[in-house]
Design an enzyme around this catalytic site. Sequence first.
Site, short mmCIF file in Angstrom:
data_model
loop_
_atom_site.label_atom_id
_atom_site.label_comp_id
_atom_site.label_asym_id
_atom_site.label_seq_id
_atom_site.Cartn_x
_atom_site.Cartn_y
_atom_site.Cartn_z
N CYS A 88 4.35 13.26 -6.82
CA CYS A 88 3.68 14.25 -7.67
C CYS A 88 2.87 13.52 -8.74
O CYS A 88 3.41 12.66 -9.46
CB CYS A 88 4.71 15.16 -8.36
SG CYS A 88 3.93 16.25 -9.60
N SER A 139 -6.34 -8.29 9.79
CA SER A 139 -7.73 -8.81 9.82
C SER A 139 -8.03 -9.53 8.51
O SER A 139 -9.04 -10.20 8.39
CB SER A 139 -8.71 -7.65 10.02
OG SER A 139 -8.52 -6.67 8.99
N HIS A 164 0.82 -1.22 0.00
CA HIS A 164 0.00 0.00 0.00
C HIS A 164 0.85 1.27 0.00
O HIS A 164 0.35 2.35 0.29
CB HIS A 164 -0.94 0.01 1.22
CG HIS A 164 -1.94 -1.09 1.18
ND1 HIS A 164 -2.66 -1.48 2.29
CD2 HIS A 164 -2.33 -1.91 0.18
CE1 HIS A 164 -3.46 -2.49 1.95
NE2 HIS A 164 -3.27 -2.78 0.67
N CYS A 168 6.94 21.40 -10.08
CA CYS A 168 6.46 21.41 -11.49
C CYS A 168 5.03 21.92 -11.58
O CYS A 168 4.47 22.10 -12.65
CB CYS A 168 6.55 19.97 -12.07
SG CYS A 168 5.15 18.92 -11.59
N ASN A 191 -2.62 -13.85 14.80
CA ASN A 191 -3.52 -12.70 14.93
C ASN A 191 -4.35 -12.83 16.20
O ASN A 191 -4.77 -13.93 16.55
CB ASN A 191 -4.46 -12.60 13.71
CG ASN A 191 -4.94 -11.17 13.48
OD1 ASN A 191 -4.13 -10.26 13.28
ND2 ASN A 191 -6.25 -10.96 13.56
N1 APR Z 1 -0.58 -9.24 17.99
C1 APR Z 1 -1.32 -9.94 17.09
N2 APR Z 1 -2.38 -9.40 16.41
C2 APR Z 1 -2.69 -8.11 16.68
C3 APR Z 1 -1.97 -7.32 17.61
C4 APR Z 1 -0.87 -7.94 18.27
N3 APR Z 1 -0.13 -7.26 19.17
N4 APR Z 1 -2.54 -6.07 17.66
C5 APR Z 1 -3.58 -6.09 16.80
N5 APR Z 1 -3.68 -7.31 16.22
C6 APR Z 1 -4.61 -7.74 15.16
C7 APR Z 1 -6.04 -7.27 15.39
O1 APR Z 1 -6.76 -8.24 16.11
C8 APR Z 1 -6.57 -7.13 13.96
O2 APR Z 1 -7.25 -8.30 13.53
O3 APR Z 1 -4.18 -7.11 13.97
C9 APR Z 1 -5.31 -6.97 13.10
C10 APR Z 1 -5.21 -5.62 12.43
O4 APR Z 1 -6.27 -5.55 11.51
P1 APR Z 1 -6.60 -4.15 10.80
O5 APR Z 1 -6.64 -3.06 11.80
O6 APR Z 1 -7.78 -4.38 9.92
O7 APR Z 1 -5.32 -3.85 9.91
P2 APR Z 1 -4.94 -4.47 8.49
O8 APR Z 1 -5.37 -5.87 8.37
O9 APR Z 1 -3.50 -4.17 8.28
O10 APR Z 1 -5.81 -3.55 7.50
C11 APR Z 1 -5.62 -3.72 6.11
O11 APR Z 1 -7.02 -1.81 5.66
O12 APR Z 1 -7.72 0.35 6.11
C12 APR Z 1 -6.91 -0.43 5.31
O13 APR Z 1 -5.00 0.39 4.20
C13 APR Z 1 -5.47 -0.05 5.44
O14 APR Z 1 -3.53 -1.48 5.14
C14 APR Z 1 -4.77 -1.34 5.83
C15 APR Z 1 -5.77 -2.41 5.41
#
Ligand code: APR
Length: 294
Positions: A172, A238, A164, A199, A262
Amino acid sequence: MDDLDSLARDIREAACVVALTGSGISAPSGVPTFRGADGVWDHFDEGQFTYGRFQRDPAGFWRDRLELQRALFGSSYRPNVAHEALARLGRTGPLEAIITQNTDGLHDRAANVQNDVNRSVDNDCDREYSEDGGRTNQTEPAESGETEPTDPQNASGASILELHGNAHRVVCVDCGSRTPAEPVLDRVDDGDVPPRCDCGGLYKPDVVLFGQQLSKPTLQRARSLARESDVFLAIGSSLVVEPAASLPRVAARSGATVAVVNLEETPVDRHASTVYRADVTEILPRLADLVESV
Ligand code: APR
Protein backbone atom coordinates in the site's frame (compact mmCIF):
# COMPACT_ATOMS: atom_id res chain seq x y z
CA MET A 1 41.92 -28.56 -15.02
CA ASP A 2 39.05 -27.00 -16.96
CA ASP A 3 37.62 -23.56 -16.20
CA LEU A 4 34.91 -24.99 -14.01
CA ASP A 5 37.45 -26.86 -11.87
CA SER A 6 39.40 -23.67 -11.27
CA LEU A 7 36.24 -21.70 -10.52
CA ALA A 8 35.20 -24.41 -8.04
CA ARG A 9 38.63 -24.15 -6.42
CA ASP A 10 38.32 -20.34 -6.21
CA ILE A 11 34.90 -20.75 -4.59
CA ARG A 12 36.19 -23.29 -2.08
CA GLU A 13 39.04 -20.97 -1.11
CA ALA A 14 36.90 -17.80 -1.03
CA ALA A 15 35.83 -16.02 2.15
CA CYS A 16 32.87 -14.41 0.40
CA VAL A 17 31.02 -15.63 -2.70
CA VAL A 18 28.12 -13.61 -4.12
CA ALA A 19 25.78 -14.49 -7.00
CA LEU A 20 23.78 -12.03 -9.10
CA THR A 21 20.95 -13.63 -11.07
CA GLY A 22 18.58 -12.54 -13.83
CA SER A 23 15.59 -13.98 -15.63
CA GLY A 24 17.79 -16.51 -17.45
CA ILE A 25 18.06 -18.64 -14.32
CA SER A 26 14.26 -18.93 -14.19
CA ALA A 27 13.79 -19.52 -17.92
CA PRO A 28 14.25 -23.30 -17.53
CA SER A 29 11.37 -23.14 -15.00
CA GLY A 30 9.09 -21.75 -17.72
CA VAL A 31 9.25 -18.10 -16.62
CA PRO A 32 9.79 -15.99 -19.76
CA THR A 33 12.87 -13.78 -20.01
CA PHE A 34 12.52 -10.08 -20.76
CA ARG A 35 14.92 -9.84 -23.72
CA GLY A 36 16.21 -12.19 -26.38
CA ALA A 37 14.03 -14.51 -28.46
CA ASP A 38 10.31 -14.12 -27.63
CA GLY A 39 11.11 -11.98 -24.58
CA VAL A 40 8.41 -10.32 -22.51
CA TRP A 41 9.23 -6.91 -24.01
CA ASP A 42 8.38 -8.31 -27.45
CA HIS A 43 4.79 -8.67 -26.23
CA PHE A 44 4.42 -5.77 -23.78
CA ASP A 45 5.63 -2.17 -23.81
CA GLU A 46 7.82 -1.27 -20.84
CA GLY A 47 6.07 2.12 -20.88
CA GLN A 48 2.86 0.44 -19.65
CA PHE A 49 4.61 -0.42 -16.38
CA THR A 50 6.45 2.73 -15.34
CA TYR A 51 5.96 4.38 -11.98
CA GLY A 52 4.70 7.47 -13.82
CA ARG A 53 1.96 5.41 -15.53
CA PHE A 54 1.00 3.93 -12.15
CA GLN A 55 0.61 7.45 -10.74
CA ARG A 56 -1.22 8.89 -13.79
CA ASP A 57 -3.52 5.97 -14.60
CA PRO A 58 -3.58 3.38 -11.79
CA ALA A 59 -6.64 1.60 -13.21
CA GLY A 60 -5.08 1.16 -16.67
CA PHE A 61 -1.76 0.22 -15.04
CA TRP A 62 -3.39 -2.55 -13.02
CA ARG A 63 -5.33 -3.95 -16.01
CA ASP A 64 -2.03 -4.25 -17.91
CA ARG A 65 -0.19 -5.52 -14.82
CA LEU A 66 -2.70 -8.36 -14.51
CA GLU A 67 -1.92 -9.43 -18.10
CA LEU A 68 1.83 -9.17 -17.50
CA GLN A 69 1.69 -11.12 -14.27
CA ARG A 70 -0.33 -13.91 -15.91
CA ALA A 71 2.15 -14.01 -18.81
CA LEU A 72 5.11 -14.16 -16.45
CA PHE A 73 3.78 -16.46 -13.77
CA GLY A 74 0.57 -17.93 -15.22
CA SER A 75 1.59 -21.55 -15.43
CA SER A 76 2.59 -23.27 -12.23
CA TYR A 77 6.37 -23.23 -12.07
CA ARG A 78 8.94 -24.35 -9.60
CA PRO A 79 12.66 -23.91 -8.93
CA ASN A 80 14.90 -25.72 -11.42
CA VAL A 81 18.26 -27.46 -10.91
CA ALA A 82 20.11 -24.15 -11.29
CA HIS A 83 18.20 -22.55 -8.39
CA GLU A 84 18.76 -25.73 -6.39
CA ALA A 85 22.50 -25.72 -7.15
CA LEU A 86 22.81 -22.18 -5.75
CA ALA A 87 20.80 -23.27 -2.70
CA ARG A 88 23.30 -26.13 -2.25
CA LEU A 89 26.22 -23.68 -2.48
CA GLY A 90 24.48 -21.59 0.17
CA ARG A 91 24.01 -24.63 2.40
CA THR A 92 27.59 -25.93 2.04
CA GLY A 93 28.92 -22.55 3.03
CA PRO A 94 30.75 -20.52 0.41
CA LEU A 95 27.78 -18.66 -1.07
CA GLU A 96 26.97 -15.76 1.28
CA ALA A 97 24.32 -13.98 -0.79
CA ILE A 98 22.19 -14.19 -3.89
CA ILE A 99 21.32 -10.79 -5.34
CA THR A 100 18.46 -11.39 -7.74
CA GLN A 101 16.79 -9.10 -10.27
CA ASN A 102 13.98 -11.64 -10.49
CA THR A 103 10.69 -11.03 -8.73
CA ASP A 104 9.48 -14.65 -8.98
CA GLY A 105 10.57 -15.79 -5.51
CA LEU A 106 12.15 -18.98 -6.90
CA HIS A 107 15.46 -18.63 -5.03
CA ASP A 108 13.67 -18.49 -1.72
CA ARG A 109 11.52 -21.48 -2.66
CA ALA A 110 14.58 -23.47 -3.73
CA ALA A 111 16.44 -22.68 -0.52
CA ASN A 112 13.54 -23.44 1.77
CA VAL A 113 12.63 -26.63 -0.03
CA GLN A 114 16.24 -27.80 -0.11
CA ASN A 115 17.22 -27.43 3.47
CA ASP A 116 16.27 -27.97 7.03
CA VAL A 117 19.74 -26.87 7.94
CA ASN A 118 19.91 -23.39 9.33
CA ARG A 119 23.17 -21.55 9.18
CA SER A 120 23.69 -18.19 10.75
CA VAL A 121 25.26 -15.96 8.17
CA ASP A 122 26.14 -12.33 7.82
CA ASN A 123 24.25 -10.70 5.03
CA ASP A 124 27.26 -8.72 4.05
CA CYS A 125 30.29 -10.93 4.28
CA ASP A 126 30.89 -9.59 7.75
CA ARG A 127 31.80 -6.01 6.76
CA GLU A 128 30.23 -2.62 7.24
CA TYR A 129 28.31 -0.84 4.52
CA SER A 130 29.78 2.48 3.61
CA GLU A 131 28.58 3.77 0.31
CA ASP A 132 25.48 5.89 0.33
CA GLY A 133 22.90 4.24 -1.93
CA GLY A 134 21.50 6.20 -4.84
CA ARG A 135 20.71 5.28 -8.40
CA THR A 136 21.73 7.16 -11.52
CA ASN A 137 19.09 8.71 -13.83
CA GLN A 138 16.22 7.77 -11.62
CA THR A 139 13.32 9.86 -10.42
CA GLU A 140 12.67 10.42 -6.74
CA PRO A 141 11.66 7.28 -4.80
CA ALA A 142 8.06 6.59 -3.91
CA GLU A 143 6.93 8.55 -0.84
CA SER A 144 5.74 5.61 1.22
CA GLY A 145 5.22 2.00 0.27
CA GLU A 146 8.70 2.16 -1.24
CA THR A 147 9.92 -1.31 -2.04
CA GLU A 148 12.06 -2.03 0.98
CA PRO A 149 14.95 -4.50 0.96
CA THR A 150 13.72 -8.02 1.09
CA ASP A 151 16.47 -10.43 1.82
CA PRO A 152 14.73 -13.11 3.80
CA GLN A 153 17.07 -15.40 5.68
CA ASN A 154 16.26 -18.83 4.34
CA ALA A 155 17.07 -22.29 5.49
CA SER A 156 20.13 -22.50 3.19
CA GLY A 157 21.87 -19.62 4.96
CA ALA A 158 22.68 -17.59 1.87
CA SER A 159 20.78 -14.32 2.15
CA ILE A 160 18.57 -13.52 -0.83
CA LEU A 161 18.41 -9.86 -1.82
CA GLU A 162 15.43 -9.21 -4.11
CA LEU A 163 16.80 -6.13 -5.88
CA HIS A 164 13.58 -5.49 -7.80
CA GLY A 165 11.17 -6.73 -5.13
CA ASN A 166 8.75 -9.63 -5.30
CA ALA A 167 5.80 -9.89 -7.72
CA HIS A 168 3.88 -12.17 -5.33
CA ARG A 169 3.29 -9.28 -2.93
CA VAL A 170 1.59 -5.89 -3.21
CA VAL A 171 2.27 -2.88 -1.00
CA CYS A 172 0.00 0.00 0.00
CA VAL A 173 1.53 3.31 -1.06
CA ASP A 174 -0.11 5.04 1.91
CA CYS A 175 0.28 2.80 4.94
CA GLY A 176 3.06 0.57 3.56
CA SER A 177 1.31 -2.69 4.50
CA ARG A 178 2.14 -5.71 2.33
CA THR A 179 -0.14 -8.56 1.36
CA PRO A 180 -0.07 -11.50 -1.13
CA ALA A 181 -0.64 -10.37 -4.71
CA GLU A 182 -2.87 -13.21 -5.92
CA PRO A 183 -6.14 -12.18 -4.16
CA VAL A 184 -5.57 -8.57 -5.27
CA LEU A 185 -5.01 -9.71 -8.87
CA ASP A 186 -8.26 -11.67 -8.64
CA ARG A 187 -10.01 -8.44 -7.55
CA VAL A 188 -8.51 -6.68 -10.59
CA ASP A 189 -9.75 -9.56 -12.75
CA ASP A 190 -13.23 -8.94 -11.30
CA GLY A 191 -13.06 -5.28 -12.29
CA ASP A 192 -12.02 -3.83 -8.92
CA VAL A 193 -9.52 -1.33 -10.36
CA PRO A 194 -7.46 0.26 -9.06
CA PRO A 195 -7.31 -2.10 -6.03
CA ARG A 196 -7.06 -0.34 -2.69
CA CYS A 197 -5.90 -1.24 0.79
CA ASP A 198 -8.38 -1.20 3.71
CA CYS A 199 -6.88 2.16 4.64
CA GLY A 200 -8.00 3.52 1.25
CA GLY A 201 -4.50 3.78 -0.16
CA LEU A 202 -3.62 2.44 -3.61
CA TYR A 203 -1.98 -0.94 -3.87
CA LYS A 204 1.22 -1.11 -5.96
CA PRO A 205 3.01 -4.32 -6.99
CA ASP A 206 5.85 -4.81 -4.46
CA VAL A 207 8.39 -4.46 -7.26
CA VAL A 208 10.62 -1.61 -8.37
CA LEU A 209 8.88 -0.06 -11.36
CA PHE A 210 10.77 1.65 -14.19
CA GLY A 211 11.37 5.23 -13.11
CA GLN A 212 11.27 4.26 -9.43
CA GLN A 213 14.40 4.25 -7.30
CA LEU A 214 15.59 1.18 -5.43
CA SER A 215 15.52 1.69 -1.68
CA LYS A 216 18.85 3.01 -0.44
CA PRO A 217 19.45 0.10 1.99
CA THR A 218 18.92 -2.38 -0.84
CA LEU A 219 21.32 -0.59 -3.14
CA GLN A 220 23.87 -0.06 -0.38
CA ARG A 221 23.72 -3.74 0.57
CA ALA A 222 24.08 -4.93 -3.03
CA ARG A 223 27.06 -2.67 -3.73
CA SER A 224 28.77 -3.61 -0.47
CA LEU A 225 28.30 -7.31 -1.18
CA ALA A 226 29.84 -6.84 -4.64
CA ARG A 227 32.75 -4.87 -3.21
CA GLU A 228 33.46 -7.42 -0.48
CA SER A 229 33.10 -10.54 -2.64
CA ASP A 230 36.12 -12.67 -3.53
CA VAL A 231 34.13 -14.55 -6.19
CA PHE A 232 31.19 -12.89 -8.01
CA LEU A 233 28.93 -15.03 -10.22
CA ALA A 234 26.72 -13.19 -12.77
CA ILE A 235 24.13 -15.72 -13.86
CA GLY A 236 21.38 -15.58 -16.53
CA SER A 237 21.27 -11.83 -17.02
CA SER A 238 21.78 -9.57 -20.04
CA LEU A 239 23.37 -7.13 -17.53
CA VAL A 240 21.92 -4.05 -19.24
CA VAL A 241 19.70 -2.65 -16.45
CA GLU A 242 21.25 -0.52 -13.71
CA PRO A 243 22.14 -0.73 -10.91
CA ALA A 244 22.50 -4.54 -11.26
CA ALA A 245 24.57 -4.19 -14.42
CA SER A 246 27.34 -2.33 -12.58
CA LEU A 247 27.68 -4.82 -9.70
CA PRO A 248 30.04 -7.24 -11.51
CA ARG A 249 32.31 -4.32 -12.38
CA VAL A 250 32.28 -3.16 -8.75
CA ALA A 251 33.35 -6.68 -7.76
CA ALA A 252 36.04 -6.84 -10.46
CA ARG A 253 37.44 -3.46 -9.41
CA SER A 254 37.70 -4.79 -5.85
CA GLY A 255 39.78 -7.71 -7.09
CA ALA A 256 37.09 -10.41 -7.17
CA THR A 257 37.10 -13.31 -9.59
CA VAL A 258 34.07 -12.56 -11.79
CA ALA A 259 32.42 -15.40 -13.71
CA VAL A 260 29.54 -14.85 -16.17
CA VAL A 261 27.14 -17.69 -17.02
CA ASN A 262 24.87 -16.59 -19.88
CA LEU A 263 23.66 -17.93 -23.22
CA GLU A 264 24.28 -14.61 -24.95
CA GLU A 265 27.03 -12.01 -24.79
CA THR A 266 26.81 -9.35 -22.09
CA PRO A 267 28.53 -5.95 -21.71
CA VAL A 268 30.26 -7.37 -18.62
CA ASP A 269 31.97 -10.23 -20.45
CA ARG A 270 35.17 -8.25 -21.06
CA HIS A 271 35.46 -7.47 -17.31
CA ALA A 272 34.99 -11.13 -16.34
CA SER A 273 37.72 -13.60 -15.40
CA THR A 274 35.72 -16.38 -17.10
CA VAL A 275 32.62 -16.48 -19.33
CA TYR A 276 30.54 -19.66 -19.66
CA ARG A 277 28.42 -19.34 -22.81
CA ALA A 278 26.23 -22.16 -21.61
CA ASP A 279 22.91 -23.09 -20.04
CA VAL A 280 22.55 -22.44 -16.31
CA THR A 281 21.09 -25.93 -15.85
CA GLU A 282 24.30 -27.44 -17.22
CA ILE A 283 26.89 -25.25 -15.47
CA LEU A 284 25.49 -24.66 -11.97
CA PRO A 285 24.79 -28.27 -10.90
CA ARG A 286 28.27 -29.26 -12.13
CA LEU A 287 29.81 -26.34 -10.25
CA ALA A 288 28.00 -27.26 -7.02
CA ASP A 289 29.14 -30.89 -7.43
CA LEU A 290 32.77 -29.81 -7.89
CA VAL A 291 32.67 -27.46 -4.89
CA GLU A 292 31.18 -30.19 -2.73
CA SER A 293 33.50 -32.89 -4.04
CA VAL A 294 36.34 -32.21 -1.59
N1 APR B 1 20.94 -20.37 -19.36
C1 APR B 1 21.77 -19.30 -19.41
N2 APR B 1 21.38 -18.06 -19.83
C2 APR B 1 20.08 -17.94 -20.22
C3 APR B 1 19.16 -19.01 -20.20
C4 APR B 1 19.64 -20.27 -19.74
N3 APR B 1 18.82 -21.35 -19.69
N4 APR B 1 17.95 -18.56 -20.66
C5 APR B 1 18.12 -17.25 -20.96
N5 APR B 1 19.39 -16.88 -20.70
C6 APR B 1 19.99 -15.53 -20.81
C7 APR B 1 19.58 -14.78 -22.07
O1 APR B 1 20.51 -15.03 -23.10
C8 APR B 1 19.62 -13.33 -21.62
O2 APR B 1 20.87 -12.71 -21.92
O3 APR B 1 19.46 -14.78 -19.73
C9 APR B 1 19.48 -13.39 -20.09
C10 APR B 1 18.20 -12.77 -19.58
O4 APR B 1 18.29 -11.39 -19.86
P1 APR B 1 16.99 -10.47 -19.67
O5 APR B 1 15.81 -11.11 -20.30
O6 APR B 1 17.38 -9.09 -20.08
O7 APR B 1 16.71 -10.52 -18.11
P2 APR B 1 17.45 -9.70 -16.96
O8 APR B 1 18.88 -9.51 -17.25
O9 APR B 1 17.08 -10.37 -15.68
O10 APR B 1 16.69 -8.28 -17.02
C11 APR B 1 16.99 -7.33 -16.03
O11 APR B 1 15.22 -5.90 -16.84
O12 APR B 1 13.08 -5.57 -17.64
C12 APR B 1 13.88 -5.52 -16.52
O13 APR B 1 13.07 -5.71 -14.32
C13 APR B 1 13.40 -6.46 -15.45
O14 APR B 1 14.73 -7.56 -13.76
C14 APR B 1 14.61 -7.34 -15.15
C15 APR B 1 15.77 -6.53 -15.70
